[in-house]
Enzyme design. Structure first.
Site, PDB file in Angstrom:
ATOM      1  N   GLY A  14       5.939  56.844 162.575  1.00 39.22           N
ATOM      2  CA  GLY A  14       6.341  57.100 164.077  1.00 39.22           C
ATOM      3  C   GLY A  14       7.518  57.384 164.355  1.00 39.22           C
ATOM      4  O   GLY A  14       8.469  57.194 165.059  1.00 39.22           O
ATOM      5  N   ASN A  16       8.316  60.742 165.274  1.00 41.74           N
ATOM      6  CA  ASN A  16       8.298  61.337 166.507  1.00 41.74           C
ATOM      7  C   ASN A  16       8.719  60.408 167.653  1.00 41.74           C
ATOM      8  O   ASN A  16       9.449  60.787 168.522  1.00 41.74           O
ATOM      9  CB  ASN A  16       6.955  62.177 166.830  1.00 41.74           C
ATOM     10  CG  ASN A  16       7.389  63.457 166.158  1.00 41.74           C
ATOM     11  OD1 ASN A  16       7.885  64.336 166.469  1.00 41.74           O
ATOM     12  ND2 ASN A  16       6.111  63.813 165.367  1.00 41.74           N
ATOM     13  N   LYS A  91      -6.506  58.987 165.327  1.00 44.64           N
ATOM     14  CA  LYS A  91      -7.925  58.706 165.801  1.00 44.64           C
ATOM     15  C   LYS A  91      -8.232  59.496 167.223  1.00 44.64           C
ATOM     16  O   LYS A  91      -7.291  59.865 168.034  1.00 44.64           O
ATOM     17  CB  LYS A  91      -8.233  57.179 166.508  1.00 44.64           C
ATOM     18  CG  LYS A  91      -8.021  56.118 165.198  1.00 44.64           C
ATOM     19  CD  LYS A  91      -9.113  56.060 164.745  1.00 44.64           C
ATOM     20  CE  LYS A  91      -9.090  55.492 163.017  1.00 44.64           C
ATOM     21  NZ  LYS A  91     -10.212  55.569 162.277  1.00 44.64           N
ATOM     22  N   ASN A 107       0.151  65.508 173.116  1.00 40.71           N
ATOM     23  CA  ASN A 107       0.019  65.551 171.514  1.00 40.71           C
ATOM     24  C   ASN A 107       0.819  66.511 170.976  1.00 40.71           C
ATOM     25  O   ASN A 107       1.155  67.517 171.651  1.00 40.71           O
ATOM     26  CB  ASN A 107      -1.440  65.764 170.937  1.00 40.71           C
ATOM     27  CG  ASN A 107      -1.577  65.589 169.519  1.00 40.71           C
ATOM     28  OD1 ASN A 107      -0.875  64.691 168.896  1.00 40.71           O
ATOM     29  ND2 ASN A 107      -2.167  66.369 168.840  1.00 40.71           N
ATOM     30  N   HIS A 109       1.511  68.907 167.647  1.00 35.33           N
ATOM     31  CA  HIS A 109       0.641  69.455 166.303  1.00 35.33           C
ATOM     32  C   HIS A 109       1.525  70.384 165.494  1.00 35.33           C
ATOM     33  O   HIS A 109       2.268  71.177 166.138  1.00 35.33           O
ATOM     34  CB  HIS A 109      -0.599  70.399 167.022  1.00 35.33           C
ATOM     35  CG  HIS A 109      -1.240  70.796 165.763  1.00 35.33           C
ATOM     36  ND1 HIS A 109      -2.364  70.047 165.240  1.00 35.33           N
ATOM     37  CD2 HIS A 109      -1.393  71.942 165.212  1.00 35.33           C
ATOM     38  CE1 HIS A 109      -3.034  70.760 164.385  1.00 35.33           C
ATOM     39  NE2 HIS A 109      -2.562  71.943 164.224  1.00 35.33           N
ATOM     40  N   ASP A 150      -7.102  69.805 169.695  1.00 31.00           N
ATOM     41  CA  ASP A 150      -6.189  70.762 169.717  1.00 31.00           C
ATOM     42  C   ASP A 150      -6.594  71.984 170.572  1.00 31.00           C
ATOM     43  O   ASP A 150      -5.990  73.083 170.450  1.00 31.00           O
ATOM     44  CB  ASP A 150      -5.768  71.280 168.402  1.00 31.00           C
ATOM     45  CG  ASP A 150      -5.385  70.269 167.413  1.00 31.00           C
ATOM     46  OD1 ASP A 150      -4.976  69.241 167.678  1.00 31.00           O
ATOM     47  OD2 ASP A 150      -5.988  70.241 166.259  1.00 31.00           O
ATOM     48  N   GLU A 179       9.858  69.112 165.317  1.00 35.82           N
ATOM     49  CA  GLU A 179       8.969  68.478 166.211  1.00 35.82           C
ATOM     50  C   GLU A 179       9.898  67.353 166.784  1.00 35.82           C
ATOM     51  O   GLU A 179       9.736  66.924 168.081  1.00 35.82           O
ATOM     52  CB  GLU A 179       7.959  67.504 165.404  1.00 35.82           C
ATOM     53  CG  GLU A 179       6.733  68.270 164.701  1.00 35.82           C
ATOM     54  CD  GLU A 179       5.879  67.530 164.085  1.00 35.82           C
ATOM     55  OE1 GLU A 179       5.600  66.304 164.388  1.00 35.82           O
ATOM     56  OE2 GLU A 179       5.155  68.158 163.150  1.00 35.82           O
TER      57      GLU A 179
END
Length: 198
Positions: A14, A16, A91, A107, A109, A150, A179
């Protein structure tokens, strides 16, 4: 200006999520930190959320067989989440969950999409693939989530140089650093109306 009400989905440490929490706490952008859910009862993400006083829940096939998506919706609705932030969530979200939040699911990536995305492209696998392909530049991408891995609309990217002596591990470290800058930056732009999401 949209009032951001964030719900986090995370599977592991966690970091981010923490970067976003810290950015909100130090006034970098305005948002309500509403709830965090992890599919891993031992995840660092749950620990971080509890430490910050954010309601934290373990929801997985173990706790809610066949009903994970439904449970995610129930919890996030209870806390009036309007924007879902995936922070290393391992998931795949069912389409009905994405639809429920009007596509307001983000999200991050660890590569420059559309390159090095898709099934199996997560964690160290991504950085191995980047190095094996001889890329000179990599980075991170924040994108909207849709039904395909993605493939959702790219909101913003940041780059890092891939050096000749980089290993997948050293590249992972560099990308993670950006990020932690990129995710709060995108959320700030959304909160100010500079990036428009559904």
């Amino acid at each position: 200006m949209t009032e951001l009400r964030l719900g986090f989905l995370a599977s592991h440490s966690g970091t981010n999520m923490q970067a976003i929490i810290d950015s909100v706490k130090n006034g970098y952008f305005k948002a309500h930190l509403c709830a965090a859910i992890s599919n891993n009862s031992q995840s660092g993400a749950l620990e971080r959320a509890r430490k910050e006083g954010i309601p934290a829940f373990h929801v997985s096939e173990k706790t809610h067989p066949g009903k994970v998506g439904q449970q995610v919706i129930e919890i996030f609705d209870k806390y009036q989440v309007n924007t879902v932030v995936l922070a290393g969530y391992m998931k795949k979200l069912e389409p009905f969950v994405i639809d429920h939040f009007n596509g307001r699911v983000l999200n991050i990536h660890p590569a420059l999409l559309p390159k090095f995305g898709g099934e199996g492209m997560y964690g160290i696998n991504v950085h191995k693939a980047v190095i094996e392909a001889g890329e000179k530049v990599s980075g991170a991408t924040v994108h909207l989530v849709n039904a395909d891995y993605d493939r959702g609309r790219i909101l913003m990217q940041m780059e890092v140089e891939v050096l000749p002596d980089d290993t997948p591990e050293s590249l992972a470290e560099k990308v993670l650093k950006i990020e932690h800058k990129l995710y709060p930056e995108v959320l700030k732009k959304i909160s100010l109306g500079e990036i428009i999401i559904p």
